[in-house]
Design a protein around this motif. Structure first.
Motif, mmCIF file in Angstrom:
data_model
loop_
_atom_site.group_PDB
_atom_site.id
_atom_site.type_symbol
_atom_site.label_atom_id
_atom_site.label_comp_id
_atom_site.label_asym_id
_atom_site.label_seq_id
_atom_site.Cartn_x
_atom_site.Cartn_y
_atom_site.Cartn_z
ATOM 1 N N ILE A 151 0.857 -1.015 -0.135
ATOM 2 C CA ILE A 151 0.031 0.034 0.000
ATOM 3 C C ILE A 151 1.043 1.322 -0.045
ATOM 4 O O ILE A 151 1.180 1.806 1.033
ATOM 5 N N GLY A 152 1.312 1.506 -1.031
ATOM 6 C CA GLY A 152 2.479 2.600 -1.368
ATOM 7 C C GLY A 152 2.055 3.806 -2.142
ATOM 8 O O GLY A 152 0.856 3.773 -2.903
ATOM 9 N N GLN A 153 2.327 5.130 -1.695
ATOM 10 C CA GLN A 153 1.914 6.280 -2.530
ATOM 11 C C GLN A 153 2.281 6.265 -3.894
ATOM 12 O O GLN A 153 3.496 5.796 -4.381
ATOM 13 N N GLN A 154 1.246 6.670 -4.799
ATOM 14 C CA GLN A 154 1.683 6.861 -6.114
ATOM 15 C C GLN A 154 1.755 8.445 -6.327
ATOM 16 O O GLN A 154 1.298 9.264 -5.922
ATOM 17 N N ILE A 155 3.000 8.657 -6.889
ATOM 18 C CA ILE A 155 3.596 10.160 -7.126
ATOM 19 C C ILE A 155 2.987 10.516 -8.400
ATOM 20 O O ILE A 155 3.227 9.723 -9.501
ATOM 21 N N ARG A 156 2.726 11.830 -8.402
ATOM 22 C CA ARG A 156 2.358 12.509 -9.774
ATOM 23 C C ARG A 156 3.391 12.650 -10.673
ATOM 24 O O ARG A 156 4.744 12.882 -10.087
ATOM 25 N N ASP A 157 3.173 12.383 -11.936
ATOM 26 C CA ASP A 157 4.422 12.497 -12.854
ATOM 27 C C ASP A 157 4.801 13.954 -13.073
ATOM 28 O O ASP A 157 5.986 14.117 -13.725
ATOM 29 N N SER A 187 7.939 7.060 -4.320
ATOM 30 C CA SER A 187 7.111 6.162 -4.930
ATOM 31 C C SER A 187 7.148 4.976 -4.288
ATOM 32 O O SER A 187 8.323 4.162 -4.150
ATOM 33 N N GLY A 188 5.797 4.459 -3.527
ATOM 34 C CA GLY A 188 6.011 3.076 -2.915
ATOM 35 C C GLY A 188 5.903 3.200 -1.401
ATOM 36 O O GLY A 188 5.970 2.401 -0.708
ATOM 37 N N THR A 189 6.250 4.438 -1.057
ATOM 38 C CA THR A 189 6.241 4.752 0.638
ATOM 39 C C THR A 189 4.952 4.328 1.175
ATOM 40 O O THR A 189 3.977 4.861 0.562
ATOM 41 N N PRO A 190 4.948 3.847 2.129
ATOM 42 C CA PRO A 190 3.513 3.353 2.532
ATOM 43 C C PRO A 190 2.649 4.656 3.107
ATOM 44 O O PRO A 190 3.038 5.595 3.398
ATOM 45 N N THR A 191 1.401 4.402 2.495
ATOM 46 C CA THR A 191 0.521 5.572 2.925
ATOM 47 C C THR A 191 -0.645 5.031 3.670
ATOM 48 O O THR A 191 -0.563 3.946 4.015
ATOM 49 N N MET A 192 -1.705 6.032 3.606
ATOM 50 C CA MET A 192 -2.943 5.967 4.581
ATOM 51 C C MET A 192 -2.565 5.694 6.067
ATOM 52 O O MET A 192 -3.114 4.984 6.885
ATOM 53 N N GLY A 193 -1.384 6.321 6.502
ATOM 54 C CA GLY A 193 -0.867 6.431 7.604
ATOM 55 C C GLY A 193 -1.871 7.148 8.640
ATOM 56 O O GLY A 193 -1.864 7.144 9.629
ATOM 57 N N GLY A 194 -2.591 7.863 8.144
ATOM 58 C CA GLY A 194 -3.755 8.660 8.667
ATOM 59 C C GLY A 194 -4.651 7.630 9.734
ATOM 60 O O GLY A 194 -5.259 8.155 10.549
ATOM 61 N N ILE A 195 -4.671 6.564 9.054
ATOM 62 C CA ILE A 195 -5.474 5.618 10.064
ATOM 63 C C ILE A 195 -4.861 5.367 11.690
ATOM 64 O O ILE A 195 -5.757 5.494 12.458
#
Length: 359
Positions: free
Chosen positions: A55-61, A71-79
């Motif tokens: 579950i990694g971050q999608q980076i804007r091109d 890119s790929g750093t875990p996201t949804m850490g707001g949980i």
């Protein structure tokens, strides 16, 4: 919860120590420490789980090239943030006050919207999830419910204007759409600010600390009278909620500081912004949020200006929006942008606190 379970026991001589639960100051400290502890306990496990399930971050091109490595750093850490602050507040807050459930509704409701948005981004492997229209409809529904509940429970709909103690216009039927604007606006402004490691969570904690003070003063009969503020019975509990937000923010920052191990995602940014908006309304300091959250306002305005000028004149005012990317493209190192924005947030918070006496 603990207040309702333990405070009634203070009448017995053997349990007199539980009298401390009546003091907001004690519960403020405990809520902050509890949220921080929860973050430390569950943070590493959450990061491992997010990595395991990719579950990694999608980076804007079209973003700064320095961000491609994220890119790929875990996201949804707001949980982690929402879990820490909500559980902590449920433990230390008074649940017999309607404001408690209203601010929790705004927080959890917007977190749910952010969760769906983040999930769609991950499933589609793109940087966009819910449509803008769909997102605003869901946000509007939750904000509408919160505004209506405030009116139903007899909330004072006079507007407090910073620096003017005798000018308090009555909003009347305009109050509900005004409350919706505050909650939705704050939520999306924080969301736009969340673009660098630790950039959003720093000003969020500064805002939360500022509103902790306002909540305590607004809910205290003698202090509010001395400072000529409108007393709001029960608003003092928002100080406990803000403390939980600060503790959760500090715990998250441990993992989100540059270089970030985890990003909060929309599940965190939308929830935190909505929470700040709801607290600002309950403490009757809605307009002051423009000052306290000045960084969020500038970030949001920069996007609006960029879109407007490009669509009407085909030109861009900033190298990239939101404005923190503009400074990156000018050559500022990411940590420099972050820390300077934090410093500005502290200055704005001090200006906001000055309104307590300059009236």
């Amino acid at each position: 919860m603990l207040y309702h379970l333990l405070y009634p026991l203070h009448t017995h001589s053997a349990y007199g120590v539980f009298r401390v639960f009546r003091y907001i100051s004690f519960r403020v400290l405990m809520a902050m420490l509890t949220a921080l502890l929860i973050s430390f306990l569950f943070g590493p496990a959450l990061i491992r789980a997010l990595k395991k399930y990719q579950i990694g971050q999608q980076i804007r091109d079209d973003g700064p090239k320095t961000h491609l490595g994220k890119s790929g750093t875990p996201t949804m850490g707001g949980i982690l943030i929402v879990l820490s602050m909500v559980v902590s507040y449920l433990l230390w807050g008074r649940l017999d006050i309607a404001f408690s459930w209203m601010v929790l509704l705004a927080t959890v409701g917007f977190a749910a919207i952010g969760f769906v948005d983040d999930y769609l981004k991950l499933r589609k492997k793109v940087s966009k999830g819910l449509s803008i229209r769909g997102k605003f409809k869901l946000q509007g529904l939750i904000a509408l419910v919160v505004g209506l509940l405030l009116v139903i429970f007899g909330f004072d709909t006079h507007l407090t204007v910073p620096f003017l103690k005798d000018f308090t216009p009555h909003l009347g039927f305009v109050f509900v759409p005004f409350a919706m604007l505050v909650i939705i606006g704050a939520s999306n402004a924080v969301n736009l600010t969340d673009g660098l490691d630790g950039l959003a969570i720093g000003p969020v904690m500064i805002c939360a600390l500022t509103y902790l003070i306002f909540a305590y003063v607004t809910g205290h009969a003698e202090m509010s009278a001395y400072l000529q503020l409108s007393q709001v019975r029960g608003a003092g509990e928002m100080a406990v909620f803000c403390a939980a937000m600060i503790g959760a923010g500090l715990g998250f920052l441990w993992y989100n500081t540059y270089p970030a191990q985890i990003f909060m995602g929309d599940v965190g940014s939308l929830a935190l912004g909505a929470a700040l908006g709801a607290v600002a309304i309950i403490t009757k300091q809605e307009l002051l949020l423009i000052v306290v959250g000045g960084i969020f306002v500038v970030e949001a305005v920069s996007v609006i200006v960029q879109v407007f000028t490009f669509r009407t004149m085909g030109k861009r005012v900033f190298r990239m929006a939101p404005i923190h990317h503009h400074f990156e493209l000018k050559g500022w190192a990411e940590p420099k942008v972050i820390v300077r924005f934090w410093i500005i947030s502290i200055i704005l918070a001090l200006i906001a606190l000055a309104t307590l006496k300059l009236r």
